[in-house]
Design a protein around this motif. Sequence first.
Motif, PDB file in Angstrom:
ATOM      1  N   ARG A  44      -4.886  -5.472   6.188  1.00 39.25           N
ATOM      2  CA  ARG A  44      -3.471  -5.056   6.250  1.00 39.25           C
ATOM      3  C   ARG A  44      -2.986  -4.995   7.697  1.00 39.25           C
ATOM      4  NH1 ARG A  44      -3.468  -6.463   1.620  1.00 39.25           N
ATOM      5  NH2 ARG A  44      -3.391  -5.099  -0.190  1.00 39.25           N
ATOM      6  N   ASN A  45      -3.563  -5.830   8.548  1.00 34.99           N
ATOM      7  CA  ASN A  45      -3.178  -5.895   9.965  1.00 34.99           C
ATOM      8  C   ASN A  45      -3.331  -4.541  10.660  1.00 34.99           C
ATOM      9  OD1 ASN A  45      -2.362  -7.401  12.208  1.00 34.99           O
ATOM     10  ND2 ASN A  45      -0.241  -6.767  11.955  1.00 34.99           N
ATOM     11  N   TYR A  46      -4.387  -3.830  10.306  1.00 32.45           N
ATOM     12  CA  TYR A  46      -4.727  -2.512  10.859  1.00 32.45           C
ATOM     13  C   TYR A  46      -3.628  -1.482  10.630  1.00 32.45           C
ATOM     14  CZ  TYR A  46      -8.975  -4.602  12.298  1.00 32.45           C
ATOM     15  OH  TYR A  46     -10.186  -5.246  12.256  1.00 32.45           O
ATOM     16  N   GLN A  47      -2.955  -1.649   9.508  1.00 29.62           N
ATOM     17  CA  GLN A  47      -2.112  -0.587   8.983  1.00 29.62           C
ATOM     18  C   GLN A  47      -2.953   0.140   7.933  1.00 29.62           C
ATOM     19  OE1 GLN A  47       1.238  -3.408   8.135  1.00 29.62           O
ATOM     20  NE2 GLN A  47       2.454  -1.689   8.921  1.00 29.62           N
ATOM     21  N   TRP A  48      -2.364   1.145   7.283  1.00 31.31           N
ATOM     22  CA  TRP A  48      -3.113   1.955   6.336  1.00 31.31           C
ATOM     23  C   TRP A  48      -3.219   1.281   4.979  1.00 31.31           C
ATOM     24  CZ3 TRP A  48      -0.241   7.276   6.973  1.00 31.31           C
ATOM     25  CH2 TRP A  48      -0.304   7.675   8.324  1.00 31.31           C
ATOM     26  N   GLY A  49      -4.343   1.500   4.345  1.00 33.88           N
ATOM     27  CA  GLY A  49      -4.547   1.066   2.974  1.00 33.88           C
ATOM     28  C   GLY A  49      -5.398   2.097   2.259  1.00 33.88           C
ATOM     29  N   ASP A  50      -5.208   2.201   0.935  1.00 29.86           N
ATOM     30  CA  ASP A  50      -6.068   3.108   0.190  1.00 29.86           C
ATOM     31  C   ASP A  50      -7.317   2.356  -0.245  1.00 29.86           C
ATOM     32  OD1 ASP A  50      -4.586   1.586  -1.639  1.00 29.86           O
ATOM     33  OD2 ASP A  50      -4.250   3.233  -3.024  1.00 29.86           O
ATOM     34  N   ALA A  51      -8.415   3.097  -0.360  1.00 31.56           N
ATOM     35  CA  ALA A  51      -9.710   2.493  -0.659  1.00 31.56           C
ATOM     36  C   ALA A  51     -10.549   3.472  -1.479  1.00 31.56           C
ATOM     37  CB  ALA A  51     -10.437   2.155   0.650  1.00 31.56           C
ATOM     38  N   ILE A  52     -11.568   2.961  -2.099  1.00 30.28           N
ATOM     39  CA  ILE A  52     -12.496   3.792  -2.867  1.00 30.28           C
ATOM     40  C   ILE A  52     -13.311   4.651  -1.889  1.00 30.28           C
ATOM     41  CG2 ILE A  52     -14.498   3.745  -4.417  1.00 30.28           C
ATOM     42  CD1 ILE A  52     -13.308   1.111  -5.553  1.00 30.28           C
ATOM     43  N   CYS A  53     -13.310   5.939  -2.109  1.00 28.63           N
ATOM     44  CA  CYS A  53     -13.896   6.904  -1.170  1.00 28.63           C
ATOM     45  C   CYS A  53     -15.405   6.751  -0.982  1.00 28.63           C
ATOM     46  CB  CYS A  53     -13.593   8.327  -1.623  1.00 28.63           C
ATOM     47  SG  CYS A  53     -11.825   8.693  -1.769  1.00 28.63           S
ATOM     48  N   THR A  54     -16.079   6.127  -1.924  1.00 31.03           N
ATOM     49  CA  THR A  54     -17.534   5.981  -1.818  1.00 31.03           C
ATOM     50  C   THR A  54     -17.952   4.740  -1.043  1.00 31.03           C
ATOM     51  OG1 THR A  54     -17.556   4.932  -3.996  1.00 31.03           O
ATOM     52  CG2 THR A  54     -18.024   7.311  -3.906  1.00 31.03           C
ATOM     53  N   ARG A  55     -16.986   3.933  -0.625  1.00 29.89           N
ATOM     54  CA  ARG A  55     -17.317   2.815   0.270  1.00 29.89           C
ATOM     55  C   ARG A  55     -17.867   3.388   1.566  1.00 29.89           C
ATOM     56  NH1 ARG A  55     -12.090  -1.110   0.672  1.00 29.89           N
ATOM     57  NH2 ARG A  55     -12.900  -1.205   2.789  1.00 29.89           N
ATOM     58  N   THR A  56     -18.705   2.638   2.251  1.00 25.53           N
ATOM     59  CA  THR A  56     -19.152   3.077   3.572  1.00 25.53           C
ATOM     60  C   THR A  56     -18.387   2.288   4.625  1.00 25.53           C
ATOM     61  OG1 THR A  56     -21.029   1.544   3.522  1.00 25.53           O
ATOM     62  CG2 THR A  56     -21.436   3.806   2.813  1.00 25.53           C
ATOM     63  N   ASP A  98     -10.015   3.534  -8.307  1.00 25.71           N
ATOM     64  CA  ASP A  98     -10.184   4.896  -7.806  1.00 25.71           C
ATOM     65  C   ASP A  98      -9.938   4.961  -6.301  1.00 25.71           C
ATOM     66  OD1 ASP A  98     -10.819   5.977 -10.283  1.00 25.71           O
ATOM     67  OD2 ASP A  98     -12.949   5.511 -10.069  1.00 25.71           O
ATOM     68  N   GLU A  99      -8.931   4.310  -5.813  1.00 27.47           N
ATOM     69  CA  GLU A  99      -8.658   4.280  -4.373  1.00 27.47           C
ATOM     70  C   GLU A  99      -7.905   5.543  -3.955  1.00 27.47           C
ATOM     71  OE1 GLU A  99      -8.572  -0.508  -3.578  1.00 27.47           O
ATOM     72  OE2 GLU A  99      -6.658   0.543  -3.712  1.00 27.47           O
ATOM     73  N   ASP A 100      -8.666   6.553  -3.531  1.00 28.91           N
ATOM     74  CA  ASP A 100      -8.088   7.854  -3.199  1.00 28.91           C
ATOM     75  C   ASP A 100      -8.203   8.233  -1.728  1.00 28.91           C
ATOM     76  OD1 ASP A 100      -7.345   8.355  -5.863  1.00 28.91           O
ATOM     77  OD2 ASP A 100      -9.334   9.150  -6.340  1.00 28.91           O
ATOM     78  N   CYS A 101      -8.817   7.387  -0.903  1.00 27.64           N
ATOM     79  CA  CYS A 101      -8.992   7.684   0.518  1.00 27.64           C
ATOM     80  C   CYS A 101      -8.354   6.575   1.348  1.00 27.64           C
ATOM     81  CB  CYS A 101     -10.478   7.817   0.841  1.00 27.64           C
ATOM     82  SG  CYS A 101     -11.254   9.232  -0.016  1.00 27.64           S
ATOM     83  N   VAL A 102      -8.004   6.891   2.588  1.00 35.82           N
ATOM     84  CA  VAL A 102      -7.188   5.970   3.387  1.00 35.82           C
ATOM     85  C   VAL A 102      -7.953   5.457   4.602  1.00 35.82           C
ATOM     86  CG1 VAL A 102      -5.004   5.717   4.651  1.00 35.82           C
ATOM     87  CG2 VAL A 102      -5.094   7.110   2.581  1.00 35.82           C
ATOM     88  N   VAL A 103      -7.782   4.156   4.878  1.00 33.99           N
ATOM     89  CA  VAL A 103      -8.419   3.473   5.997  1.00 33.99           C
ATOM     90  C   VAL A 103      -7.383   2.720   6.819  1.00 33.99           C
ATOM     91  CG1 VAL A 103     -10.659   3.068   4.891  1.00 33.99           C
ATOM     92  CG2 VAL A 103      -8.844   1.387   4.608  1.00 33.99           C
ATOM     93  N   TYR A 104      -7.735   2.481   8.101  1.00 33.03           N
ATOM     94  CA  TYR A 104      -7.088   1.413   8.855  1.00 33.03           C
ATOM     95  C   TYR A 104      -7.753   0.137   8.349  1.00 33.03           C
ATOM     96  CZ  TYR A 104      -4.500   4.153  12.270  1.00 33.03           C
ATOM     97  OH  TYR A 104      -3.587   4.980  12.879  1.00 33.03           O
ATOM     98  N   ALA A 105      -6.957  -0.787   7.835  1.00 32.06           N
ATOM     99  CA  ALA A 105      -7.509  -1.939   7.133  1.00 32.06           C
ATOM    100  C   ALA A 105      -7.223  -3.251   7.860  1.00 32.06           C
ATOM    101  CB  ALA A 105      -6.921  -2.001   5.721  1.00 32.06           C
ATOM    102  N   PRO A 106      -8.265  -3.991   8.240  1.00 31.05           N
ATOM    103  CA  PRO A 106      -8.026  -5.302   8.848  1.00 31.05           C
ATOM    104  C   PRO A 106      -7.276  -6.231   7.901  1.00 31.05           C
ATOM    105  CG  PRO A 106     -10.392  -4.925   8.539  1.00 31.05           C
ATOM    106  CD  PRO A 106      -9.687  -3.668   8.160  1.00 31.05           C
ATOM    107  N   GLU A 143       0.839  -1.199   0.000  1.00 32.76           N
ATOM    108  CA  GLU A 143       0.000   0.000   0.000  1.00 32.76           C
ATOM    109  C   GLU A 143       0.882   1.259   0.000  1.00 32.76           C
ATOM    110  OE1 GLU A 143      -3.214   0.067  -0.312  1.00 32.76           O
ATOM    111  OE2 GLU A 143      -3.719  -2.002   0.124  1.00 32.76           O
ATOM    112  N   PRO A 144       0.384   2.344  -0.541  1.00 34.40           N
ATOM    113  CA  PRO A 144      -0.873   2.431  -1.283  1.00 34.40           C
ATOM    114  C   PRO A 144      -0.703   1.815  -2.671  1.00 34.40           C
ATOM    115  CG  PRO A 144       0.238   4.551  -1.321  1.00 34.40           C
ATOM    116  CD  PRO A 144       1.075   3.633  -0.474  1.00 34.40           C
ATOM    117  N   ASP A 145      -1.696   1.089  -3.098  1.00 36.78           N
ATOM    118  CA  ASP A 145      -1.580   0.443  -4.403  1.00 36.78           C
ATOM    119  C   ASP A 145      -2.321   1.193  -5.505  1.00 36.78           C
ATOM    120  OD1 ASP A 145      -4.225  -0.209  -3.894  1.00 36.78           O
ATOM    121  OD2 ASP A 145      -3.864  -2.350  -3.720  1.00 36.78           O
ATOM    122  N   GLY A 146      -3.161   2.172  -5.130  1.00 34.47           N
ATOM    123  CA  GLY A 146      -3.829   3.016  -6.116  1.00 34.47           C
ATOM    124  C   GLY A 146      -4.700   2.253  -7.100  1.00 34.47           C
ATOM    125  N   ALA A 147      -5.105   1.055  -6.740  1.00 35.97           N
ATOM    126  CA  ALA A 147      -5.942   0.267  -7.643  1.00 35.97           C
ATOM    127  C   ALA A 147      -7.268   0.982  -7.877  1.00 35.97           C
ATOM    128  CB  ALA A 147      -6.184  -1.125  -7.053  1.00 35.97           C
TER     129      ALA A 147
END
Length: 157
Positions: free
Chosen positions: A129-141, A119-127, A113-117
């Motif tokens: 990714r072991n609760y590290q940061w990952g980029d994600a699509i901003c329209t996800r809830t 339209d992944e333009d927003c960042v989350v704590y991602a399970p 990460e970030p992999d930019g796959a």
Amino acid sequence: MLLAFLPVLLFVKGCMSATACMDGFEPHQGSCYFFSHDKETWTGAYQSCKLFDAMLVEVNSADEDAYLSSKTSTLGNYWWIGLTDKLVEGQYVWETSLQVMTKDSFSNWGTGEPDGAGDEDCVVYAPSRNYQWGDAICTRTEHYICEKSEENGEIVG
């Protein structure tokens, strides 16, 4: 007689400053954090934090990140933070402070990460990714974390 109440007043003042976070917010090293119960898009999360006179969390240190990563890991789920590359692909900016992330800035990206796959333009704590940061699509809830100053209720970054 007034001097007899002084220790009580100082104790009450000390207790008040120790619990300066508004209901629903948790204190940690000078900031107050709100971990949402609902899910929003990234923009919805940003706006929800503003309703609390807070901001979508900006992670500035390894200590703050360790606290947030541990807390989100305990709670489960994905969690929006205030970092995006919506304006320029690959240039991450903290949305409230407008601080651009540089190679010297603190970050905690998960492996790959970030992999930019897509339209992944927003960042989350991602399970994932072991609760590290990952980029994600901003329209996800997803759930989100708001932050404000513990001392005076001001937004911090």
